[in-house]
Motif scaffolding. Structure first.
Motif, short mmCIF file in Angstrom:
data_model
loop_
_atom_site.label_atom_id
_atom_site.label_comp_id
_atom_site.label_asym_id
_atom_site.label_seq_id
_atom_site.Cartn_x
_atom_site.Cartn_y
_atom_site.Cartn_z
N GLY A 183 0.83 -1.19 0.00
CA GLY A 183 0.00 0.00 0.00
C GLY A 183 0.86 1.24 0.00
N THR A 184 0.94 1.94 -1.12
CA THR A 184 1.71 3.18 -1.21
C THR A 184 1.32 3.91 -2.48
OG1 THR A 184 3.91 4.12 -1.61
CG2 THR A 184 3.62 1.80 -2.17
N ILE A 185 1.07 5.19 -2.37
CA ILE A 185 0.69 5.96 -3.56
C ILE A 185 1.86 6.08 -4.53
CG2 ILE A 185 -1.05 7.26 -2.29
CD1 ILE A 185 0.84 9.67 -2.37
N ASP A 186 3.09 5.82 -4.04
CA ASP A 186 4.25 5.88 -4.94
C ASP A 186 4.27 4.73 -5.94
OD1 ASP A 186 5.23 8.14 -3.68
OD2 ASP A 186 6.44 7.01 -2.26
N ASN A 187 3.60 3.62 -5.63
CA ASN A 187 3.56 2.44 -6.51
C ASN A 187 4.97 2.03 -6.93
OD1 ASN A 187 2.02 0.42 -7.82
ND2 ASN A 187 2.21 1.48 -9.78
N ASN A 188 5.89 2.02 -5.98
CA ASN A 188 7.30 1.80 -6.31
C ASN A 188 7.80 0.42 -5.91
OD1 ASN A 188 7.12 2.20 -3.57
ND2 ASN A 188 8.86 3.58 -3.42
N ILE A 189 6.89 -0.53 -5.72
CA ILE A 189 7.28 -1.90 -5.38
C ILE A 189 7.13 -2.76 -6.62
CG2 ILE A 189 6.78 -3.88 -3.91
CD1 ILE A 189 5.65 -1.92 -1.85
N ALA A 190 8.20 -3.45 -6.98
CA ALA A 190 8.20 -4.25 -8.21
C ALA A 190 7.26 -5.43 -8.09
CB ALA A 190 9.62 -4.74 -8.51
N GLY A 191 6.65 -5.81 -9.21
CA GLY A 191 5.86 -7.03 -9.28
C GLY A 191 4.44 -6.91 -8.81
N THR A 192 3.95 -5.68 -8.52
CA THR A 192 2.60 -5.54 -8.01
C THR A 192 2.07 -4.14 -8.29
OG1 THR A 192 1.19 -5.77 -6.05
CG2 THR A 192 3.34 -4.76 -5.72
N THR A 193 0.76 -4.00 -8.25
CA THR A 193 0.13 -2.69 -8.17
C THR A 193 -0.17 -2.43 -6.70
OG1 THR A 193 -0.88 -2.87 -10.36
CG2 THR A 193 -1.85 -1.29 -8.84
N SER A 194 0.21 -1.27 -6.20
CA SER A 194 0.04 -0.97 -4.78
C SER A 194 -1.26 -0.24 -4.53
CB SER A 194 1.21 -0.12 -4.28
OG SER A 194 2.42 -0.82 -4.35
N LEU A 195 -1.87 -0.54 -3.40
CA LEU A 195 -3.08 0.16 -2.99
C LEU A 195 -2.80 1.66 -2.86
CD1 LEU A 195 -4.57 -2.18 -0.23
CD2 LEU A 195 -5.22 -1.99 -2.62
N GLY A 196 -3.74 2.47 -3.27
CA GLY A 196 -3.61 3.92 -3.14
C GLY A 196 -3.14 4.61 -4.40
N PHE A 197 -2.48 3.87 -5.29
CA PHE A 197 -1.92 4.47 -6.50
C PHE A 197 -3.03 5.02 -7.40
CE2 PHE A 197 -0.13 3.72 -10.89
CZ PHE A 197 0.77 4.77 -10.86
N HIS A 198 -4.03 4.20 -7.70
CA HIS A 198 -5.09 4.65 -8.60
C HIS A 198 -5.92 5.77 -7.96
CE1 HIS A 198 -4.33 1.65 -11.63
NE2 HIS A 198 -4.31 0.71 -10.72
N SER A 199 -6.13 5.70 -6.66
CA SER A 199 -6.90 6.74 -5.98
C SER A 199 -6.16 8.08 -6.02
CB SER A 199 -7.16 6.34 -4.53
OG SER A 199 -7.86 5.11 -4.46
#
Length: 779
Positions: free
Chosen positions: A552-568
């Motif tokens: 979960g991070t708006i930065d979406n900076n973790i490889a291999g996944t979409t992080s919660l908060g990015f699209h919002s």
């Protein structure tokens, strides 16, 4: 003190002052050899035990002094030497016993966080601009320094280094006395092994020549001729002959016609660790001797010797070396702005650099990197920019990188699986917390954890305010009523926090006391970004907590996944940017919109691309100053005055540039406005009145963290939470110690926490946004 130090303290109960003195006095009887010169033995003394006990008090004072701050590594060395001279009467054995006794008690741990020179890890570090060949365009590469990292990846830097200093840091190859079997260190004059060391040094030289562009001088289809000029490099070595030998082989590969013109300088920062009276000794003999002195087995004695604070008798500790290396390289960088320095050094130096560059705390990174192996020929590339070191380590020469990586993976995975204590259908309780910066979608994930957990018969508990709540025992049972409306809650409905004190031993012990009633047949779910997942990994590996991570991070900076908060976050940013586009088109204004992303530009890129912004300034760009001149100002020259045209530029926070030390939009607006005012076409002509152009900054900042969750984020949250609970119940061995990664609704997988990595920047999307993508036949 960190949790791992707590564990180490418990494991070092066998270390006594008497044992240390007996061990140190035995080693002090060793004599110098043909290759090495040991410290002179101290005169006999009957009162060493009492003096060592007294010295512990003054060492504690030294620790307090370091905690208050020391300006440099030299100040640290001076203060440490004063302790030996004053508190220990100049007797290194008294210091050895007193220092290591405090180590065993855990009293040296405050030094980890002491502000000594430039050794503290920066909170924000600029990412290295590494671009895959398939995403490398002429616009990105032209006029820049290109370093060929191999595997079709390239590191880009400004052609004019300006205030930057570039380091090419290499260790010697195999020497006649090998560090994997013997204590070598700075007191031993080692040379390269003729049969193995010299060929490997030459292989490293050939790889470095390719890297800096000596070989070929062109980058395939781009026809670049802007590689580094090796004739301008400054070469620095240590006192050890093998570093000069390495230097000679490297320079022969770099500048074949002027090898004799290279005169390397000896630099104290590059010296290896000082092993004192242990220098030249076989490691196994050293361990056996320590085991005998302390009355334990060899494996137990090794716990002391491998500790980063362990100070060798007559020498110093790895931590002391770390201080010298990191602060010393900062000093070298400040002394040589705009230059390229080739550093020829030792495995301990490279280990210190890897620990510094790693984002985790010192102790955690120290454990991760273990020892720097003899077979590991690496070039650590570094730049010092705005007082901060950034870098990248690449394997060169004869290293079998894939085999090593695969073996490391197998080993760590085996250890992870051994820590899984949950059995299928045995879990009874589920705890969840949100850590770090808040994000949209967290509420939906928490509600799904409660709903699915209850359906599987689990008790569910929420921890308020993340790891801080663990330390304070803010753990509450959750009912259906508690989670009503939670799925649409902006931000975290149970609170979050950035809790740096969680690294301390006492804080972690308090957290474990809070968790104790829930640990049997239960699991902890941590929702958060890379820092939170590192915290989850730490308590899993140190205390055996059955933990699962949800990204979960708006930065979406973790490889291999979409992080919660990015699209919002993108959705909310898009609303703001569309409003600014409307007023920009109506008024002819120029807007620089700053979004979060000091460590990654993924959010800024997505916002800019979706809004069709005219430009994007991110940390990943190799040359932000050039981008401002060429893209930002170049675009405005073409588009200012076009009727109903909006002018929007997205800027990631803290992106460095020369117009303000804080970077980002700071100083940028004034610079652009002042530059535009000097353009002839912007000056009013007789009988013509120009449209006034306002240049403004809008900082969205933390508004994006509190964005209402979009349907997409809520859906991702529910999928991640459901899969977490299902696997904890049915297949705990596949998920404990892992992060659940989301690709799409039909493809969720787990990534071990030890393998969580940063997401590479999407240079293809960046170039597509600028209209500079390559045609397929040119790739």
């Amino acid at each position: 003190m960190s949790a791992s130090d707590s564990q180490s303290t418990d494991q070092l109960h066998f270390v006594t002052m008497q044992g240390l003195l007996a061990y140190g006095e035995a080693l002090a009887q060793r004599t110098s050899g043909e290759r090495f010169v040991l410290p002179p033995p101290p005169p006999p003394a009957a009162d060493r035990l009492s003096r060592a006990e007294e010295a512990t008090g003054l060492i504690r004072t030294f620790i307090q002094q370091a905690q208050a701050g020391l300006p440099s590594a030299e100040a640290y060395r001076t203060a440490r030497q004063a302790v030996i001279s004053d508190a220990c009467g100049g007797d290194p054995l008294v210091f050895f016993a007193a220092w290591n006794r405090l180590l065993a008690r855990g009293e040296l741990a405050p030094l980890y966080r002491a502000p000594i020179g430039a050794t503290q890890k920066p909170a924000h570090r600029r990412p290295v601009a590494i671009v895959p060949r398939t995403q490398l365009t002429p616009q990105l590469a032209e006029g820049r320094i290109v370093l060929d990292l191999g595997d079709d990846r390239f590191w880009l830097l400004p052609r004019d280094l300006g205030d930057r200093t570039l380091f090419l840091t290499m260790r010697h190859g195999v020497s006649e006395v090998e560090s994997k079997t013997h204590r070598v260190g700075r007191r031993l004059a080692n040379v390269l092994d003729a049969d193995r060391g010299i060929p490997r040094a030459e292989a490293v030289g050939a790889a470095l020549a390719r890297m800096v562009g000596v070989v070929g001088q062109q980058l395939g289809y781009l026809q670049l001729r802007n590689y580094l000029d090796p004739r301008t490099f400054l070469h620095l070595i240590s006192h050890s002959p093998n570093t000069e030998q390495l230097c000679r082989r490297i320079t022969k590969a770099l500048i074949r016609d002027r090898t004799d013109a290279v005169h390397p300088h000896i630099e104290a920062t590059l010296e290896s660790q000082d092993f004192g009276w242990v220098t030249g000794m076989e490691k196994q003999a050293e361990i056996d001797m320590a085991a005998q002195a302390f009355g334990v087995d060899a494996k137990t004695a090794k716990r002391l010797i491998k500790h980063p604070f362990y100070s060798y008798p007559g020498g110093h500790s790895f931590f002391d070396l770390y201080i010298d290396v990191i602060d010393g390289l900062h000093r070298l960088g400040r002394a040589h702005p705009g230059e390229v320095l080739c550093l020829y050094t030792h495995s301990s130096t490279l280990r210190a650099l890897r620990i510094y560059l790693d984002p985790r705390p010192f102790r955690e990174a120290f454990s991760e990197f273990g020892e720097y192996k003899e077979g590991q020929d690496n070039v650590v590339l570094l730049t010092l920019e705005n007082g901060k070191l950034s870098g990248y380590s690449t394997a060169v020469g004869l290293i079998e990188s894939e085999r090593v990586a695969r073996e490391a993976w197998v080993t760590v995975e085996r250890e992870r699986s051994q820590r899984v204590t949950l059995k299928p259908q045995r879990i009874k309780r589920l705890l969840a917390l949100v850590s770090g910066g808040d994000f949209g979608g967290g509420g939906a994930a928490l509600k799904e954890l409660r709903v699915t957990g209850n359906r599987f018969g689990l008790e569910v508990f929420f921890v308020r305010h993340g790891f801080l709540g663990l330390a304070n025992n803010w753990i509450d049972p959750v009912t259906e009523e508690d989670t009503r409306g939670m799925g649409s809650h902006a931000s975290s409905p149970i609170g979050s926090s950035r809790f740096e004190d969680f690294k301390d031993e006492e804080v972690q012990r308090a957290a474990m006391r809070s968790l104790a009633p829930y640990l049997a047949d239960s699991a902890l779910v941590v929702l958060g970004g890379d820092g939170s997942l590192r915290g989850a990994r730490a308590i899993h590996e140190t205390y055996g907590v059955q933990v699962v991570g949800i990204p979960g991070t708006i930065d979406n900076n973790i490889a291999g996944t979409t992080s919660l908060g990015f699209h919002s976050a993108i959705a909310l940013a898009n609303q703001s940017i569309e409003s600014l586009k409307a007023t920009s088109a109506a008024m002819g204004s120029i807007f620089f919109v700053e979004v979060m992303g000091a460590g990654s530009g993924h959010l800024a890129l997505a916002c800019a691309y979706q809004a069709r912004a005219e430009g994007i300034l991110v940390n990943e760009h190799p040359d932000p100053d050039a981008y401002i001149e060429e893209i930002v100002l170049g675009t405005l020259k073409r588009t200012l005055g076009v009727p109903n045209k909006s002018h929007i530029f997205v800027v990631a926070e803290r992106t460095p540039h020369r117009h303000h030390r804080e970077g980002g939009v700071h100083g940028l607006v004034d610079y652009v406005a002042n530059t535009i005012a000097t353009w002839p076409q912007r000056r009013e002509k007789s009988g013509h009145y120009a449209l006034a152009t306002a240049t403004k900054a809008t900082i969205l900042g933390h508004t994006l963290r509190g964005a209402p969750p979009t349907p997409e984020d809520k859906m991702i949250a529910q999928h991640l939470a459901y899969e977490t609970v299902r696997r904890l119940v049915e297949q705990p061995d596949t998920i404990v110690g892992c992060m659940v990664a989301y690709h799409d609704s039909n493809r969720l997988e787990t990534i071990p926490l030890h393998a969580v990595a940063p997401k590479p920047f999407d240079w293809e999307l960046f170039t597509r946004m600028h209209g500079t993508e390559l045609a397929p036949d040119r790739v």
